[in-house]
Every structure is written in C-alpha cells, then in structure tokens.
Design an enzyme around this catalytic site. Structure first.
Site, mmCIF file in Angstrom:
data_model
loop_
_atom_site.group_PDB
_atom_site.id
_atom_site.type_symbol
_atom_site.label_atom_id
_atom_site.label_comp_id
_atom_site.label_asym_id
_atom_site.label_seq_id
_atom_site.Cartn_x
_atom_site.Cartn_y
_atom_site.Cartn_z
ATOM 1 C CB SER A 130 -0.326 -0.335 0.909
ATOM 2 O OG SER A 130 -1.839 1.476 1.166
ATOM 3 C CE LYS A 185 -3.488 -2.614 -0.190
ATOM 4 N NZ LYS A 185 -3.320 -2.649 -1.614
ATOM 5 C CG HIS A 188 -4.751 -0.627 3.882
ATOM 6 N ND1 HIS A 188 -5.297 0.173 2.382
ATOM 7 C CD2 HIS A 188 -4.137 -0.112 4.692
ATOM 8 C CE1 HIS A 188 -3.822 0.446 2.781
ATOM 9 N NE2 HIS A 188 -3.832 1.039 3.407
ATOM 10 C CG ASN A 189 -7.374 -1.417 -0.169
ATOM 11 O OD1 ASN A 189 -6.181 -0.747 0.763
ATOM 12 N ND2 ASN A 189 -7.151 -1.876 -1.884
ATOM 13 C CD GLU A 192 -7.361 3.152 0.448
ATOM 14 O OE1 GLU A 192 -7.524 3.840 -0.915
ATOM 15 O OE2 GLU A 192 -6.690 2.480 0.164
#
Length: 479
Positions: A130, A185, A188-189, A192
């Site tokens: 990232s 990940k 995480h997105n 986001e």
C-alpha cells in the site's frame, strides 16, 4: 548471464517499475523482466544510475539471473494474469524458491496458489503493498503472508525498502500464513473506503450547511490535520479542495463528475464480512455510496423528489458547526477501524492465521493510504491489551467517543433535518448505539423466525435451544 540478482521483479508497469527501483536504491541487485522487452530496456536506460539492474528478456534469463533461494516478485493484474505468470515461471524454479505476489489479489486465490505451489516445494508469498506509486518508490507499507521460512529470507529485504514510522520501525511484518497478507490488505482498503466516505460527508456538511466554499473547507481540513485527525487522506483532501481548475477558474471539485469508481477491494471486504458474520456497516455504506453515485439515470429521475434544502448557517454558527463535524468525523473514524480490526480478528480465528492486531496497526502508521497519527493510539491500545476485543472497549477511545457523542448526534440530526445524506456518519452512530445497547430487537426477530420457520431460539434464563408451538397452545418444547 551470471547469477547476480538478489531479487527480481516481473511486471514493470508503474507499481512494478517503482518497486524495482526501490530495491535497487536500497543496495540490491535487481533482475527485471516484462512481457514486452521494450519496457524492461526503458527502465534500465532511464533509471540505471539508481542502482544495479539486470535486464532480462525471457523467463529463462530472468530465473537464471536470480541467486538461490530465488525471490521473484510478480507485479501484474490479479486473477488470470497472475496465474499465467505463475504457470510460466514455476516450472523453472526449484524447491525453496519463492514467488511474491504484490498485486491486489483476492485472499482466497492466494490461499489456492500457496497450497498448489507448496506441494511443489515453492513458497508463495501473497503480499499486500500500500502507498500507491509514490509508496512503491519511496517506501510502502508491506503486508506479506506465506510461510515463516519465506519471511526469514525475504523479510530483511522488505524491511529495508518499507516505509519507516516516526520511531524508525519499518512498516512491514509477517502477517501470517497463506492468504493472511492479502486479507489484511483487503481490509486496509475497506477502511480506506470508509475513511474517504466520512471525509466526503464532512465536506458536504461544511459546504451545504455551514455554507463554506471549497477553499474555506480546505483551510478547515488543514487545521484538522494539525490535530488528532492528522493523516494522509486529510492532508490530500485539503490539497484537492484548494485546487482551482485552470480551464474554467472554478474549484476543481465543481468540474469533476460526482461518480466515484472502485476497483473491487471494498466490495470484497463487505462480501467476506457477510461470510464471516462481521458487521462492517461503515465500509458497506461507503461501497454503496460509490455505487449510488454511479447510477446517473436513476439519480436524474429522482432529483425532483420532495425534501428539504439546506440553508447555510450564519458565520458564527457555521464555525461552531464545523467543530461538531470534526467530533463526528473522529468518532465515526474510530468505529470504522473498530469494524476493520474485528473483521481481521474473525478471519484470523476462522483460518488459523494468528494475526497480531497490534503489529498490523504498527505497519499502517506510514507508507500506506490510511496512514495517520491515530494509528499510534491503536498500536498502543493493542500493546496494552493484546486480547482487546474491540477498540470501543479501550478506556481511552471509549472516553473520547463519549466526549464526542453529543456533537456526533447533533451533526447526524442536522444532516437529516437539512436533507444532506450522511450514510457513513449515521451507520457509525447506529453501530455504536447497537454495541452499547442492553437489549436489541434481535429477540423479536428470533421470535418471528421461530414462528414462521421453527428456527428455534435460546432463552435468557436457562440453557438449551427451544421452539414454541405457535399454532396450538403455544407451549414450549426443547428442540
């Protein structure tokens, strides 16, 4: 060609090229390869002075250039392109070698690939990266999964190229086996998505209710970025809002179509959360908000529906309202991260990954898109209590959200009254109230399910599973 490269990168689009340059800048000899050899030559010609590159044109040359154990980083599109690269290179590798997938792959695909390659003695390291193209070049947050053995070999290299937090710690850790890295990940997105939606709602409130211009809102965000909301996304929001379109002289945000696109990781987060039974309502609302924005014909047909129109506040009241929006944004942000870490914990338990939540928070402190000063606090919370069930149960976060809740409720109330959609703020508040409630209407729901489908229920006063004979004397039987 000699065996000289310590690591290789195949797939030299922007992310792959920058990652290769990052390795070279940090003293590693990097073998580079691309399906079209012209791109490989262009990289070496343009950036060859940054470090040692070994340009290769065939898969055989690429593999031959790598020292053992071979570390082969794949930077191509997820899905079939990744499988095609694996099919091309795996027959050329030997037991102990590793393939590192740095794309945004679905974790289930990563689990499959890791299992298949493990049977051949090859390590497959699904790795979340990232930070975008800038992060790939100057230091990303890196989330590798795979075996502990592969990390022992690969980890020191990743630690050197990763972003460094303010305390100097590299933003990389061995997340866990098989698909753990790509799962983290993905979440995480998802966070986001939620972060960006909440920021967007704050902008809309400040514009429609406070009556601020984009430039004025940029100043508000710059002020917020000096406090507890200090983050990369808040920083770039101020930049975007202060930008003026050169062609029209209008604020940039006023000449961009209000249709937000997405590449899929947010949707995956919500889909997998449903499979795990984890409520990620903030992330879900962010995904749905993007979907709604894209239905232009539907929105055009609905634009004349009755409802209030926001009336801008007087300047003095507007400033006070902006302060309340900051409280609502911060409280909603806590909820979004709470939901994300809950999903990670649930998946870790489901798949036996043993993910360290505190370590995840640490590697998100720099390099990645959601990097924020706030993550130091989350790291500290998990370090103080590694078994922390929820961020909302951390004493410090609970105190802050308690202090923010009156303003949070006021902002949501004002948005509803003025007809400004705030699905992220409202969903976060509903989650918070759902978590703190003594009783939820789920008891009624379970009664309804038992009535029409004999789905049974559990009682509060004794153990067991029960069913009521609703059509007769309504007596209760133990199921």
């Amino acid at each position: 060609m000699g065996t000289t490269a310590q690591i290789g990168v195949t797939g030299l689009a922007v992310m792959g090229r920058n990652l290769a340059r990052n390795f070279a800048r940090n003293g590693y000899t990097v073998a580079v390869h691309n399906r079209t050899a012209a791109r490989t030559r262009a990289l070496v010609e343009e950036f060859g002075d940054e470090g040692d590159f070994v340009a290769t044109e065939t898969a055989e040359e690429f593999v031959a250039a790598l020292e053992r154990p071979r570390r082969l980083v794949v930077m191509v599109k997820a899905g079939e392109p990744t499988d095609a690269v694996i099919a091309e290179f795996a027959p050329l590798l030997e037991p102990g070698d590793m393939i590192v997938d740095g794309g945004n792959a679905h974790f289930a695909g990563t689990r499959r690939r890791e299992r298949e390659l493990r049977e051949r003695g090859i390590h497959f390291v699904g790795t979340g990266v990232s930070g975008g193209e800038e992060g790939a070049l100057n230091g990303p947050s890196i989330m590798p999964g795979g075996s502990a053995e592969s990390y022992a070999s690969l980890g020191p290299m990743l630690e050197r190229i990763a972003a460094k937090a303010d305390d100097g710690a590299p933003c990389v850790t061995h997340v866990g086996p098989d698909g753990a890295g790509h799962f983290v990940k993905m979440v995480h997105n998802g966070i986001e998505y939620a972060d960006m939606q909440l920021i967007g709602e704050a902008y809309q409130l400040l514009r429609d209710i406070a009556g601020y211009t984009p430039a004025q809102i940029a100043d508000v965000f710059r002020r917020w970025n000096t406090g507890r909301l200090d983050s990369y996304l808040i920083e770039i929001t101020a930049e975007v809002l202060s930008h003026v379109d050169a062609a029209t002289g209008k604020p940039f945000v006023d000449v961009v179509q209000d249709r937000a696109e997405q590449k899929g990781t947010g949707r995956w987060t919500v889909q997998i959360a449903l499979d795990l039974g984890v409520p990620v309502s903030g992330i879900a609302e962010a995904v749905f908000a993007r979907s709604l924005s894209g239905h232009a014909d539907l929105r055009a047909a609905s634009r004349g529906l009755p409802g209030p129109s926001a009336e801008p506040l007087p300047p003095g009241e507007a400033a006070a309202f902006a302060d309340r929006v900051e409280q609502a944004l911060y409280a909603s942000k806590i909820v979004s991260y709470t939901q994300g870490f809950h999903q990670i914990a649930a998946a870790s338990a489901e798949y036996g990954w043993g993910i360290d939540a505190g370590a995840v928070a640490r590697i998100w402190r720099a390099g990645c898109i959601i990097r924020a000063a706030f993550l130091d606090r989350i790291t500290a919370a998990y370090e103080a209590d590694p078994d922390l069930v929820s961020l909302l149960s951390d004493a410090e976060f609970a105190r802050e959200i308690g202090q923010a809740q009156d303003d949070w409720r006021s902002v949501v109330t004002a948005a509803v009254a003025e007809g400004v959609p705030v699905p992220g703020f409202a969903a976060a508040l509903a989650y918070y109230d759902g978590m703190r409630a003594d009783r939820l209407p789920a008891a009624l729901t379970q009664g309804q399910r038992d009535y029409f489908g004999a789905h049974t229920y559990r009682r509060t006063d004794r153990e067991g599973v029960f069913h009521t004979l609703w059509g007769g004397d309504r007596s209760e039987v133990e199921a």
